[in-house]
Write an enzyme that holds these catalytic residues in place. Structure first.
Site, short mmCIF file in Angstrom:
data_model
loop_
_atom_site.label_atom_id
_atom_site.label_comp_id
_atom_site.label_asym_id
_atom_site.label_seq_id
_atom_site.Cartn_x
_atom_site.Cartn_y
_atom_site.Cartn_z
N TRP A 21 0.84 -1.19 0.00
CA TRP A 21 0.00 0.00 0.00
C TRP A 21 0.89 1.26 0.00
O TRP A 21 0.63 2.22 -0.73
CB TRP A 21 -0.90 -0.04 1.24
CG TRP A 21 -1.90 1.08 1.35
CD1 TRP A 21 -2.22 2.03 0.42
CD2 TRP A 21 -2.74 1.34 2.47
NE1 TRP A 21 -3.21 2.87 0.88
CE2 TRP A 21 -3.54 2.47 2.15
CE3 TRP A 21 -2.90 0.76 3.72
CZ2 TRP A 21 -4.47 3.01 3.03
CZ3 TRP A 21 -3.84 1.29 4.59
CH2 TRP A 21 -4.62 2.40 4.26
N ASP A 52 1.82 -8.03 -1.97
CA ASP A 52 0.39 -7.78 -2.03
C ASP A 52 0.14 -6.31 -2.34
O ASP A 52 0.64 -5.43 -1.65
CB ASP A 52 -0.28 -8.14 -0.69
CG ASP A 52 -1.76 -7.81 -0.69
OD1 ASP A 52 -2.56 -8.67 -1.09
OD2 ASP A 52 -2.13 -6.68 -0.29
N TYR A 57 -4.05 1.49 -5.11
CA TYR A 57 -2.92 2.02 -4.33
C TYR A 57 -2.15 3.01 -5.20
O TYR A 57 -1.37 2.63 -6.07
CB TYR A 57 -2.00 0.91 -3.86
CG TYR A 57 -2.61 -0.05 -2.86
CD1 TYR A 57 -3.84 0.19 -2.27
CD2 TYR A 57 -1.94 -1.22 -2.50
CE1 TYR A 57 -4.39 -0.68 -1.35
CE2 TYR A 57 -2.48 -2.10 -1.57
CZ TYR A 57 -3.71 -1.84 -1.01
OH TYR A 57 -4.26 -2.72 -0.11
N HIS A 121 -11.71 -6.66 -3.36
CA HIS A 121 -11.15 -5.69 -2.42
C HIS A 121 -12.24 -5.11 -1.52
O HIS A 121 -12.76 -4.03 -1.78
CB HIS A 121 -10.44 -4.58 -3.18
CG HIS A 121 -9.52 -3.75 -2.35
ND1 HIS A 121 -8.75 -2.73 -2.87
CD2 HIS A 121 -9.25 -3.77 -1.02
CE1 HIS A 121 -8.05 -2.17 -1.90
NE2 HIS A 121 -8.34 -2.78 -0.76
N SER A 152 -10.49 -10.15 -0.11
CA SER A 152 -10.12 -9.40 1.08
C SER A 152 -11.42 -8.94 1.72
O SER A 152 -12.25 -8.33 1.05
CB SER A 152 -9.25 -8.20 0.70
OG SER A 152 -8.88 -7.46 1.84
#
Length: 328
Positions: A21, A52, A57, A121, A152
């Protein structure tokens, strides 16, 4: 670095992986390209084999930097990315065509022919219940655009919904010393079904590093400033949903009464997660090469004692769980 398998049908991953991230510079101090590539290089040198990231991001910046790095190394690195939180789709504009375009864009940025793992996500629960999106993922896997798919999630309920889906390789969850609810139901059921567990936010937005105090401040664009009360997104993504001041009190209790001699708070927090056999890997972020190296070394630390686990569990049930805010 020790290696684990991501689910019964998945690929091998380093048990300490890298959350990316921060490479998108979405919050806090911006990481420039040179520093970002250095972080990725240190990760590989430390035995990390799994990154990941997500398409949102830095609006693709993290994926693009990873793609550039992949072209500069001969090491085999597995990359997971995510779809579902972009402004063009969230919360109610999902379609198979939109998903296809998102996958193709991620493929281009990562400069790969197929995505190792595509994760939903934190999409709305209703979308998971309707199940169509899982059919789309299975179709794209059959086409060869993605090799595996996972999700996620924000809550135990969402995780249990996803576990019903054929072909689901993994779940990415918030799991740490402050958020132990998953231990009872979700982790055992995932393990029974052969679904891998990827743990994000292992340090509760840095709270479990033990480096903060009541005078600590965060930049305006840092979620630890603007999302402390869940004003921007799920409060559980910031300090595990705990009020900051309460978190500091708990850190003092752990540090003074539970932390084994010779371990840092970071080592305790990461080792606690890795001691659960249902966990495939943990994905702490890192804003420096020093942090990467420190995190990676936890793989070789001995498991915590039964007594330490007991004390942390007792602390959760008696002094933590009632202060956790938000969906969980």
């Amino acid at each position: 670095m020790k290696i684990r398998k991501l689910g019964d049908q998945g690929f091998e991953v380093s048990e300490v992986a890298l959350g990316c991230w921060q490479l998108g510079a979405d919050w806090g101090t911006s990481i420039n390209k040179e520093s970002g590539l250095a972080i990725l290089e240190e990760a590989v040198d430390s035995g990390i084999t799994f990154f990941d990231t997500a398409d949102v991001y830095g609006n693709g910046k993290s994926e693009k930097l990873i793609g550039e790095f992949l072209n500069s190394t001969d090491k085999q690195i597995r990359v997971a990315t995510k779809f579902g939180r972009g402004g063009d789709v969230y919360p109610d504009k999902y379609s198979k065509d939109v998903l296809r375009r998102a996958i193709e864009s991620s493929l281009k940025r990562l400069d790969v022919s197929a995505i190792d793992l595509l994760q939903l996500h934190c999409v709305p629960k209703q979308l998971l219940l309707e199940e169509n999106i899982f059919d789309w993922l299975r179709d794209f896997k059959a086409e060869g655009l993605i090799k595996n798919f996972g999700a996620s999630v924000e809550t135990v309920e969402e995780g249990l919904i996803c576990l019903k889906q054929e072909g689901l390789l993994s779940l990415q969850v918030i799991y740490n010393v402050f958020r132990q609810k998953l231990t009872k139901d979700l982790l055992p059921q995932a393990e029974e079904k052969g679904v891998g567990i990827i743990v994000r936010l292992p340090l509760a937005s840095g709270l479990l590093s033990g480096k903060f105090n009541k005078n600590t401040t965060f930049p305006e664009d840092d979620h630890r400033n603007y999302n402390r009360n869940g004003d921007a997104f799920n409060i559980g993504e910031t300090f595990a949903g705990l009020p900051f001041e309460k978190g500091l009190e708990l850190i003092d209790i752990i540090s003074n009464n539970i932390l084994p001699e010779g371990l840092s708070m970071v080592e305790l927090a990461l080792r606690w997660i890795l001691d659960h056999q249902a966990v495939s890997c943990v994905i702490p972020g890192a804003s420096s090469t020093k942090q990467v190296l420190s995190n990676a070394k936890v793989s070789n630390i001995e498991p915590l004692s039964t007594e330490t686990h007991h004390l942390l569990s007792k602390l959760y049930f008696e002094d933590i769980q009632q202060y956790i805010r938000g969906v969980y």
